[in-house]
Motif scaffolding. Structure first.
Motif, mmCIF file in Angstrom:
data_model
loop_
_atom_site.group_PDB
_atom_site.id
_atom_site.type_symbol
_atom_site.label_atom_id
_atom_site.label_comp_id
_atom_site.label_asym_id
_atom_site.label_seq_id
_atom_site.Cartn_x
_atom_site.Cartn_y
_atom_site.Cartn_z
ATOM 1 N N LYS A 151 -6.073 -21.430 -24.451
ATOM 2 C CA LYS A 151 -7.417 -21.686 -24.979
ATOM 3 C C LYS A 151 -8.009 -22.931 -24.316
ATOM 4 O O LYS A 151 -7.303 -23.904 -24.083
ATOM 5 C CB LYS A 151 -7.371 -21.896 -26.498
ATOM 6 C CG LYS A 151 -6.972 -20.659 -27.273
ATOM 7 C CD LYS A 151 -6.995 -20.929 -28.773
ATOM 8 C CE LYS A 151 -6.620 -19.684 -29.559
ATOM 9 N NZ LYS A 151 -6.627 -19.927 -31.018
ATOM 10 N N LYS A 152 -9.313 -22.853 -24.051
ATOM 11 C CA LYS A 152 -10.018 -23.978 -23.450
ATOM 12 C C LYS A 152 -10.829 -24.682 -24.537
ATOM 13 O O LYS A 152 -11.692 -24.077 -25.177
ATOM 14 C CB LYS A 152 -10.942 -23.486 -22.341
ATOM 15 C CG LYS A 152 -11.682 -24.588 -21.623
ATOM 16 C CD LYS A 152 -12.594 -24.019 -20.543
ATOM 17 C CE LYS A 152 -13.369 -25.129 -19.837
ATOM 18 N NZ LYS A 152 -14.274 -24.579 -18.796
ATOM 19 N N VAL B 83 -11.030 -18.522 -25.345
ATOM 20 C CA VAL B 83 -9.761 -17.947 -24.897
ATOM 21 C C VAL B 83 -9.874 -17.577 -23.421
ATOM 22 O O VAL B 83 -10.733 -16.789 -23.031
ATOM 23 C CB VAL B 83 -9.398 -16.704 -25.731
ATOM 24 C CG1 VAL B 83 -8.087 -16.103 -25.233
ATOM 25 C CG2 VAL B 83 -9.272 -17.067 -27.197
ATOM 26 N N VAL B 84 -9.025 -18.181 -22.619
ATOM 27 C CA VAL B 84 -8.995 -17.919 -21.180
ATOM 28 C C VAL B 84 -7.569 -17.508 -20.795
ATOM 29 O O VAL B 84 -6.648 -17.521 -21.619
ATOM 30 C CB VAL B 84 -9.440 -19.159 -20.373
ATOM 31 C CG1 VAL B 84 -10.886 -19.495 -20.663
ATOM 32 C CG2 VAL B 84 -8.538 -20.345 -20.682
ATOM 33 N N LYS B 85 -7.423 -17.143 -19.533
ATOM 34 C CA LYS B 85 -6.110 -16.746 -19.055
ATOM 35 C C LYS B 85 -5.169 -17.952 -19.070
ATOM 36 O O LYS B 85 -5.425 -18.969 -18.432
ATOM 37 C CB LYS B 85 -6.234 -16.193 -17.633
ATOM 38 C CG LYS B 85 -4.926 -15.642 -17.092
ATOM 39 C CD LYS B 85 -5.136 -15.062 -15.712
ATOM 40 C CE LYS B 85 -3.822 -14.511 -15.163
ATOM 41 N NZ LYS B 85 -3.988 -13.933 -13.808
ATOM 42 N N GLY B 86 -4.124 -17.855 -19.826
ATOM 43 C CA GLY B 86 -3.166 -18.949 -19.918
ATOM 44 C C GLY B 86 -3.289 -19.759 -21.189
ATOM 45 O O GLY B 86 -2.533 -20.708 -21.389
#
Length: 215
Positions: free
Chosen positions: A78-79, A73-76
């Motif tokens: 999910k990676k 979970v990243v800003k903006g």
């Protein structure tokens, strides 16, 4: 204005003839084996000389145990990435585990192989099995290893089997307890193999010879 030198057709012809004469003289001085062949294939193309040189095969063997898709979970949002677990060994007493993540599966496997070669351990093999019984732990995983007689084979499953195979062990009994995670099972097996003590070290500590120790 820059001066431009014009070359006539006669001068070009003389240069080509001189180069041809020099090439013929150099070819005549070479031995028969080193003379370049002037044969041409159809269409005026030169034939390609195929060289059958065998590349030396690497003694290291890699086996992929698991490829899983993981998210972070990243800003903006999910990676998305892939995690690869690879066992690397030469079947001569050296084995290692590599674990890596990447956006593509192939890159994750390549990184895991490089990581496995950095973390190699040396396994003391007695004949075709391990010197003594041992149990290894990693997290909630636990693996029990027992030596076996000739002809037993590798009695193991899951991620434990490729670790023992690539280490060069031919006869062994193994049982995986606790966690069913392939990564925990593989690391528990590595920890057990790392803790093995060869007979020569035990004999040296006790002040005995190998014959006396093995009765």
């Amino acid at each position: 204005m820059e001066n431009e030198e014009k070359i006539t057709v006669e001068e070009v012809t003389e240069v080509v003839e001189e180069a041809t004469v020099v090439e013929e003289v150099a070819t005549e001085e070479l031995p028969a084996e080193e003379k370049p062949s002037k044969r041409r294939a159809r269409g005026g193309k030169k034939q390609k000389i195929e060289t059958t040189e065998e590349k030396p095969q690497s003694e290291w063997t890699e086996q992929v145990v698991q490829i899983s898709r993981v998210t972070k979970v990243v800003k903006g949002g999910k990676k998305l990435s892939f995690r690869a677990i690879v066992i690397v060994g030469n079947k001569k007493g050296q084995v290692g585990i590599g674990c890596a993540k990447a956006a593509e599966v192939i890159i994750a496997i390549q990184k895991a192989i490089a990581d496995g070669r950095k973390n190699l351990i040396t396994v003391p093999i007695f004949k075709t099995t391990i010197p003594h019984p041992i149990t290894g732990k990693s997290g909630a995983g636990e693996v029990m290893l027992r030596p076996a007689s000739q002809g037993t084979g590798i009695i193991a499953g899951g991620a434990v089997r490729p670790v023992l195979e690539l280490a060069g062990i031919e006869n062994i009994l193994a049982k995986s307890l606790g966690s069913k995670s392939p990564l925990n099972a593989a690391y528990a097996t590595i920890n057990a193999l790392k803790a093995l003590t060869p007979f020569n070290e035990v004999a040296k500590k006790r002040g005995l010879t190998m014959a006396e120790l093995l009765n």
